[in-house]
Design a protein around this motif. Sequence first.
Motif, mmCIF file in Angstrom:
data_model
loop_
_atom_site.group_PDB
_atom_site.id
_atom_site.type_symbol
_atom_site.label_atom_id
_atom_site.label_comp_id
_atom_site.label_asym_id
_atom_site.label_seq_id
_atom_site.Cartn_x
_atom_site.Cartn_y
_atom_site.Cartn_z
ATOM 1 N N UNK A 129 0.782 -1.227 0.000
ATOM 2 C CA UNK A 129 0.000 0.000 0.000
ATOM 3 C C UNK A 129 0.813 1.276 0.000
ATOM 4 N N UNK A 130 2.139 1.150 -0.024
ATOM 5 C CA UNK A 130 3.026 2.315 -0.063
ATOM 6 C C UNK A 130 3.755 2.361 -1.396
ATOM 7 N N UNK A 131 4.230 3.540 -1.763
ATOM 8 C CA UNK A 131 5.167 3.660 -2.871
ATOM 9 C C UNK A 131 6.585 3.571 -2.312
ATOM 10 N N UNK A 132 7.458 2.960 -3.069
ATOM 11 C CA UNK A 132 8.854 2.777 -2.665
ATOM 12 C C UNK A 132 9.747 3.384 -3.742
ATOM 13 N N UNK A 133 10.435 4.468 -3.395
ATOM 14 C CA UNK A 133 11.366 5.109 -4.313
ATOM 15 C C UNK A 133 12.771 4.658 -3.919
ATOM 16 N N UNK A 134 13.343 3.768 -4.713
ATOM 17 C CA UNK A 134 14.637 3.156 -4.416
ATOM 18 C C UNK A 134 15.750 3.829 -5.201
ATOM 19 N N UNK A 135 16.879 4.010 -4.550
ATOM 20 C CA UNK A 135 18.043 4.611 -5.200
ATOM 21 C C UNK A 135 19.283 3.796 -4.885
ATOM 22 N N UNK A 196 19.008 0.843 8.688
ATOM 23 C CA UNK A 196 20.309 0.767 8.026
ATOM 24 C C UNK A 196 20.656 -0.677 7.673
ATOM 25 N N UNK A 197 21.697 -0.846 6.841
ATOM 26 C CA UNK A 197 22.104 -2.174 6.427
ATOM 27 C C UNK A 197 21.066 -2.858 5.559
ATOM 28 N N UNK A 198 20.321 -2.066 4.778
ATOM 29 C CA UNK A 198 19.269 -2.590 3.921
ATOM 30 C C UNK A 198 19.814 -2.891 2.525
ATOM 31 N N UNK A 199 18.990 -3.569 1.726
ATOM 32 C CA UNK A 199 19.451 -3.952 0.390
ATOM 33 C C UNK A 199 19.721 -2.719 -0.481
ATOM 34 N N UNK A 200 18.948 -1.687 -0.296
ATOM 35 C CA UNK A 200 19.130 -0.487 -1.106
ATOM 36 C C UNK A 200 18.682 0.721 -0.295
ATOM 37 N N UNK A 201 18.865 1.904 -0.851
ATOM 38 C CA UNK A 201 18.392 3.141 -0.228
ATOM 39 C C UNK A 201 16.977 3.402 -0.737
ATOM 40 N N UNK A 202 16.070 3.775 0.160
ATOM 41 C CA UNK A 202 14.684 3.934 -0.290
ATOM 42 C C UNK A 202 13.890 4.835 0.643
ATOM 43 N N UNK A 203 12.924 5.528 0.043
ATOM 44 C CA UNK A 203 11.886 6.243 0.775
ATOM 45 C C UNK A 203 10.577 5.505 0.541
ATOM 46 N N UNK A 204 9.903 5.113 1.613
ATOM 47 C CA UNK A 204 8.591 4.477 1.518
ATOM 48 C C UNK A 204 7.549 5.480 2.003
ATOM 49 N N UNK A 205 6.530 5.727 1.178
ATOM 50 C CA UNK A 205 5.566 6.777 1.512
ATOM 51 C C UNK A 205 4.188 6.444 0.953
ATOM 52 N N UNK A 206 3.198 7.099 1.527
ATOM 53 C CA UNK A 206 1.824 6.906 1.062
ATOM 54 C C UNK A 206 1.624 7.648 -0.253
ATOM 55 N N UNK A 207 1.037 6.980 -1.254
ATOM 56 C CA UNK A 207 0.954 7.604 -2.585
ATOM 57 C C UNK A 207 0.008 8.783 -2.673
ATOM 58 N N UNK A 208 -1.055 8.801 -1.835
ATOM 59 C CA UNK A 208 -2.037 9.875 -1.983
ATOM 60 C C UNK A 208 -2.715 9.784 -3.343
ATOM 61 N N UNK A 209 -3.209 10.900 -3.824
ATOM 62 C CA UNK A 209 -3.863 10.945 -5.127
ATOM 63 C C UNK A 209 -2.814 11.258 -6.186
ATOM 64 N N UNK A 210 -2.392 10.238 -6.905
ATOM 65 C CA UNK A 210 -1.343 10.423 -7.912
ATOM 66 C C UNK A 210 -1.840 11.203 -9.131
ATOM 67 N N UNK A 211 -3.150 11.383 -9.226
ATOM 68 C CA UNK A 211 -3.687 12.169 -10.351
ATOM 69 C C UNK A 211 -3.692 13.664 -10.051
ATOM 70 N N UNK A 212 -3.378 14.000 -8.805
ATOM 71 C CA UNK A 212 -3.393 15.412 -8.421
ATOM 72 C C UNK A 212 -2.342 16.189 -9.212
ATOM 73 N N UNK A 213 -2.692 17.376 -9.717
ATOM 74 C CA UNK A 213 -1.725 18.143 -10.520
ATOM 75 C C UNK A 213 -0.496 18.553 -9.707
ATOM 76 N N UNK A 214 0.625 18.571 -10.353
ATOM 77 C CA UNK A 214 1.818 19.137 -9.735
ATOM 78 C C UNK A 214 1.613 20.644 -9.567
ATOM 79 N N UNK A 215 2.146 21.229 -8.501
ATOM 80 C CA UNK A 215 1.950 22.673 -8.297
ATOM 81 C C UNK A 215 2.448 23.512 -9.466
ATOM 82 N N UNK A 216 3.511 23.059 -10.120
ATOM 83 C CA UNK A 216 4.057 23.815 -11.245
ATOM 84 C C UNK A 216 3.737 23.203 -12.596
ATOM 85 N N UNK A 217 2.648 22.456 -12.697
ATOM 86 C CA UNK A 217 2.297 21.785 -13.952
ATOM 87 C C UNK A 217 2.241 22.778 -15.109
#
Length: 363
Positions: A129-135, A196-217
Amino acid sequence: MSHATGHATGQAQVALVAAAGLVPFLVRLGADAERVMGPAGMDAARLDGASQGSVSLAAYVEMMQRAARLSGRDDFGLCYGRQFPASSHGLVGDIALAAPSIGMALRQFADLFPLHQEASELRLGAENGLLRLEYRILDGRILDRRQDAELSLAMFQNLLRQAYGPSFAPEEVHFEHPAPGDNAAHEATFHAPVFFGQRTNALLFRPGDLRRPMPGADAATFSRLTAAAFLRRLPARVPLPARLRAEIRSRLPEGSPPMDQVAGALGLARWTLQRRLGDLGQSYADAVQQVRRSLAQSYLAQPHLSISAIAQLLGYAELSPFSRACKRWFGASPEQLRSGLWQERRGGLAPLDPPPKASLWNP
């Protein structure tokens, strides 16, 4: 000194905008910018305000490690990334900020990130249920990279706050490097549990409404910039031995990495990887041991890490096999290395043996 280094030798590059504001930031910390940036081939007197060109990724990562040492700030990467403007990610960032929706912004930023930083991966996925942005950096030859990981996730958080609002905070934050002596700055930066000591670097966060416009669209700007991105040269490929090292490293905290799993991550069949390594005079077991040895040298130099924690980070279920490995690699136990007795007798940790011809580390 040049603002662009490494293309002639095929080294992976990072856009110069990744050092935006670095000079005044170093000055505020009382660090000598020339000493920090000079070894990376960057002229501090001319850098500030420069937006074109690139620098070797390896040199950039080492520059951030050096900045932490010379500034006396163990949390240098976090501090630098925390104040990094979302608008300073160059072409890739500009595309995300002008995207018509948050979902499109995140997808474009992840997909196009290698145009900003080569030999690197930014992956967006879903998890419980979360988005995972891995780097992660895909070049395993770049070993000590804590500061880069921390500044990168702090930078990405700023971009997410631009999308979701200034109160955005992730649910969890993951780092591949070992825990520092004090992680209070990490939790203060992300307002979330940090692991720490994880497989990769990541931010896990709630997606919210992904259709919402970007502020600077801005549809016209988004269309123009995405077209420009397609005209950019393809990022340099990471040599197989360096990719192999990265895949092994990311799995070590979970135990000795199965060859089938690593080969699959590289897009190869097991027998193909065996053959390619054989052509280099290597075996898969050799590769795992070489990665462990290199990381052992790095981790043993960090006094806040216990010997047992280092053994676990290197994939050993017990301390005794790690101790035997250290005696085989360095001629001394981990305790002797840590205490300094062996360094005094032999002048420090023994350097890595010269690799064989066409070795895993010098393809």
